[in-house]
Design an enzyme around this catalytic site. Structure first.
Site, PDB file in Angstrom:
ATOM      1  CG  HIS B 216      12.511  51.583  59.373  1.00 58.49           C
ATOM      2  ND1 HIS B 216      11.849  51.099  60.478  1.00 58.49           N
ATOM      3  CD2 HIS B 216      11.883  52.745  59.071  1.00 58.49           C
ATOM      4  CE1 HIS B 216      10.879  51.922  60.816  1.00 58.49           C
ATOM      5  NE2 HIS B 216      10.867  52.922  59.966  1.00 58.49           N
ATOM      6  CB  SER B 220      14.267  59.796  59.185  1.00 59.25           C
ATOM      7  OG  SER B 220      13.249  58.841  59.323  1.00 59.25           O
ATOM      8  CE  LYS B 244       7.023  67.726  65.557  1.00 56.73           C
ATOM      9  NZ  LYS B 244       8.328  68.359  65.733  1.00 56.73           N
ATOM     10  CG  ASP B 245       3.933  60.874  63.164  1.00 57.86           C
ATOM     11  OD1 ASP B 245       4.398  61.963  62.762  1.00 57.86           O
ATOM     12  OD2 ASP B 245       4.466  59.774  62.924  1.00 57.86           O
ATOM     13  CD  GLU B 288     -11.663  64.087  40.641  1.00 59.09           C
ATOM     14  OE1 GLU B 288     -12.354  65.034  40.241  1.00 59.09           O
ATOM     15  OE2 GLU B 288     -11.822  63.553  41.746  1.00 59.09           O
TER      16      GLU B 288
END
Lengths: 191, 428, 255
Positions: B216, B220, B244-245, B288
């Site tokens: 922040h 971005s 959108k998320d 894994e």
């Protein structure tokens, strides 16, 4: 209220395209409630996982064979982590418990309310003193049974009679009764 | 700077709190009106998805811990009790087990996005490095978590991975004994792994907080990789990116649900349903899936210390990536050669993952070595050179005017006529 | 860039060819897929088959194999009622703590007890089975690749060893077992049990039934899980549609 809602639905259906606040609100409302339902549905498994599990519940009822308990004797069995006293009362003890006047009791309750009809010789109580949770003495022949022939709590001196009723403080109430039923003449199922 | 905050919220309760502790103003600023580039594609969902994954893991983990017993003779049975007797225990455990995989899938895609669109470049170097720290913490957490069910893979995975440290000269053996709290993986090891497995997610949460603070500050990146120049380039985070998320979250949950409800053991190894046996090693021991690439790198070197060093270097190299990549252009969209190379890098990562799950014999060794070689070649050699050699495509003027006037001949990535080269991005 | 592409092609080709290069040696034969009732997103267990399978487990497998994670009370899930479960439990004796003189005693099992183990401990089990430990069967299906198909194939897969294979002392040949030799002799033979419902007890039938039963003991959550999964997926599909609509609406004026 219902009218506005259905109007909103109609608007939402009929209005195609155009930036219509009604449609957006309806859509938001619908989505918001769906999210709320979803969150509610996923929260429940978390809460329920803290409830007693199946292996705990499987032990929540036990069967006790009474045949080996001689008259005048008492045994202790464990039910849900608590001691349960099962006492085979003598005729004298039963008579003594039945003949006490209710107004002499700290927590008035008749003996008939504390045993199963026809099975008066069997007294089944939760062996936890109602004062502060100690386990009273009195099951073994050598134990002190107090002045009333029942149980004596070593912590603060409470005394119970042959019906498990408190006769001498500081305990405020009679010994609790677990839920149980007779499964045959000499077998009970607790819980 | 003491003094009450002048809150603009109308709700009296919110206002009262906000005046004394302006968290609502902060939330509004950072998640409400926060200016966000308007041209995000769906790759930018994955940060939010990673955050959701972390929350899901912590929530299910806390409830699992209520029923788990960290003792070698009880751990396996306590997990089975969760699966069989605890109400919805199977659901919590399958969510937690598959959640680890979902978390890694999401984070790997998130990292790919950062690499593809150059999100690690100035001024976001620190942001990126914090991200790599999160990855390392996740790996440690996942590794310790996998030990807890105390199955065969748990035990032997713990043995093999902790033994890596024995490669360190002189102090190695001492470190391993210290890690174990004994002379083999045993009850003290299980106990401390449980303790650390519970602690580390909260350390991750802390670093995630820093990651977001850093984000922040810099703002971005975006698919074009160019800086935000004017308010027209951005949208408030809410409702545009919350909406959108949300789509991404739903799709993510669909995939997640598919795994949990219909193939809950797809990504698990059957051997981990066999209680740990310190005397019998399973025929093929594999970590894994999300560790397979590193495991392949480890095995591609025939020298113990060399393998360990190389494996740790494969991630450590990411810390210096912002300085290895010398190109001033961020987004691979405008870097024709880098665009190819990053795909090869992804391919080599996938090949490593594949090879890591296979026995170290024959062709797998060769493949593993080639892919390992490319991994380091890519970061240590190609990226530094590429910045000097590559001719980037012309960059758009701004996010809100993404179309740039191109000379007709510049299409197709061929040599650009003189003067049409990209203006190197201004550095702040 | 050419080099890069060539490298990518090489790596991909390597991955594609690699398995072929190694399809030999002692790897077990892959078990054929079976049309189990519990397969697929709507799969459920076959109660009748599970009950027959329990009978096979009880009369055959349980002589050597323990099933430590299971309780008798779990059997209500295969369609037995509480009285039947009580009777089954009571037919087994389990350690019952100590009597008043401190001696270990046995008592009839209760529904709340774990399945009785055939041996007191692993060493006893080994010494009774020629040094081999019969694995616990609670999770056998989840603990093997291709779980149900493998267990079924193994039970059916006993045959005479090929001429060039030397079968070791106390070992038996089974092509589905990794290494092809195991210490367990063929456990089932025709008519090993008598089914109450009249189903002919062929080896294949018993294998199928016991696999059905063992799949359940490994995955007691399977039916509830799949049922819940269908609802969750439907709900999430709806949510995806809704959020997509909201997003479209919100973003309408951008671009």
């Amino acid at each position: 209220m219902a009218d506005t809602a259905s109007a909103t639905v109609r608007d939402a259906i009929t209005t195609v395209g155009a930036a219509d606040p009604a449609k957006r609100d309806f859509l938001k409302l619908l989505t918001g409630s769906a999210v709320a339902i979803g969150v509610g549905a996923i929260v429940w498994p978390f809460i329920d996982s803290m409830n007693p599990a199946k292996d705990i519940l499987a032990l929540s009822s036990i069967e006790v064979d009474l045949a080996p308990v001689q008259e005048g004797q008492a045994i202790t069995v464990v039910w849900r982590g608590k001691p349960i006293f099962v006492r085979n009362r003598t005729a004298d003890e039963i008579k003594g418990a039945e003949s006490v006047a209710l107004n002499q009791l700290i927590d008035p309750q008749s003996d008939a309310d504390r045993v199963k009809a026809g099975k008066e010789k069997w007294l089944v109580v939760i062996g936890i003193c109602t004062h502060l949770g100690c386990v009273p003495l009195g099951n073994k022949v050598t134990d002190p049974r107090g002045d009333y022939g029942g149980w004596f709590c070593p912590c603060h001196g409470s005394q119970y009679d042959t019906s498990g009723r408190v006769r001498h403080g500081p305990a405020p109430a009679n010994l609790g009764l677990p839920p149980y039923t007779f499964a045959g003449d000499t077998k009970i199922k607790i819980g | 700077m003491a003094g009450l905050h002048k809150s603009e919220f109308e709700n009296p309760v919110v206002n009262w709190i906000d005046t004394r502790m302006p968290i609502f103003t902060m939330m509004q600023k950072e998640y409400g009106s926060f200016p966000t580039p308007k041209n995000f594609n769906y790759f930018w969902n994955f940060g939010a998805l990673a955050m959701i994954s972390l929350a899901i893991m912590i929530a299910t983990g806390i409830f699992l811990a209520m029923n788990y017993t960290a003792h070698t003779s009880l751990a396996f049975d306590s997990v089975e009790r969760i699966m069989r007797d605890v109400n919805y225990g199977w659901l919590l455990r399958y969510i937690h087990a598959n959640g680890a995989s979902m978390f890694f899938i999401v984070v790997y895609i998130h990292i790919f996005r950062a690499l593809y669109y150059g999100s690690y470049k100035a001024p976001r170097e620190l942001l990126f490095m914090l991200g790599v720290v999160i990855l390392l913490l996740m790996m440690a957490t996942a590794f310790m978590g996998y030990v807890l069910p105390w199955g065969q893979m748990s035990y032997w995975g713990a043995t093999v991975i902790t033994n890596l440290f024995s490669a360190i000269p002189i102090v190695g053996e001492g470190i391993v004994t210290w890690l174990w709290g004994g002379f083999s993986v045993d009850n003290p090891t299980l106990n401390r792994f449980f303790s650390l497995h519970y602690l580390m997610p909260f350390m991750i949460t802390g670093v995630v907080f820093l990651h977001i603070v850093a984000l922040h500050i810099t703002g971005s990146n975006n698919p074009l990789g160019i800086d935000v120049k004017s308010p027209q380039d951005t949208l408030p985070f809410h409702p545009y990116y919350t909406a959108k998320d949300s789509i991404g979250i739903c799709v993510y949950l669909l995939v997640f649900a598919g795994l949990v409800f219909f193939a809950p053991n797809l990504l698990n190894h059957p051997d981990n349903y066999i209680p740990a046996n310190p005397l019998v090693t399973p025929a093929h021991i594999v970590p894994e899936w999300y560790f397979l690439p590193y495991y392949a790198i480890l095995r591609s070197v025939p020298n113990k210390l060399g393998g360990v060093i190389l494996m740790f270097s494969s991630i450590a190299v990411l810390f210096v990536l912002p300085w290895l990549d010398t190109s001033p252009v961020r987004s691979a969209r405008f870097r024709p050669i880098y665009k190819q190379l990053i795909l090869v890098m992804v391919a080599s990562f996938l090949v490593l993952g594949y090879v890591g799950g296979k026995p170290p014999e024959g062709i797998y060794v060769v493949l593993g070595r080639v892919a390992t070689a490319y991994w380091f070649l890519h970061f240590l050699v190609l990226l530094p050179i590429l910045g000097k050699l590559e001719r980037p495509l012309p960059l758009p003027e701004s996010i809100s005017r993404p179309v740039v006037r191109r000379p007709p001949s510049s299409g197709g990535g061929g040599p650009l006529p003189q003067g049409a080269t990209a203006k190197p991005m201004e550095k702040p | 860039m050419r080099i890069a592409l060539a490298l990518a092609v090489f790596l991909t080709a390597g991955v594609a060819l690699a398995p072929g290069a190694f399809a030999q040696g002692h790897e077990a034969v892959e078990a054929p897929k079976q049309p189990w009732s519990f397969n697929g997103p709507f799969g459920t267990f076959d109660r009748a088959s599970m009950q027959r399978g329990f009978q096979v487990y009880k009369e055959v497998c349980s002589n050597c194999h323990s099933m430590k994670e299971m309780y008798y009370r779990n059997l209500t899930s295969i369609g037995l009622n509480e009285e039947q479960v009580k009777a089954i439990a009571a037919s087994a004796t389990v350690p019952g703590g100590t009597d008043d003189s401190g001696q270990a005693v046995e008592r009839p099992a209760l529904p709340s007890d774990h399945f009785r183990s055939p041996f007191a401990n692993d060493k006893a089990a080994r010494s009774a089975n020629g040094g081999a430990l019969p694995p616990d069967q609670s999770l056998i299906v989840k603990a093997r690749e291709n779980g149900s198909d493998y267990v079924f194939a193994l039970l059916n897969g006993y045959e005479d060893a090929p001429a060039d294979v030397k079968v070791g002392e106390g070992q038996y040949y089974n092509k589905y077992f990794p290494g092809h030799q195991l210490a367990m002799p063929a456990p089932l033979h025709e008519g090993a049990v008598t089914y109450a419902d009249g189903t002919p007890a062929t080896i294949e039938q018993m294998s199928r039934d016991v696999t059905q039963f063992l799949t359940w003991t490994s995955n007691p959550d399977l039916e509830v899980r799949k049922r819940m999964g269908v609802k969750v997926v439907l709900f999430l599909t709806l949510m995806t549609g809704l959020t997509y609509a909201v997003k479209k609406k919100v973003w309408k004026d951008v671009h």
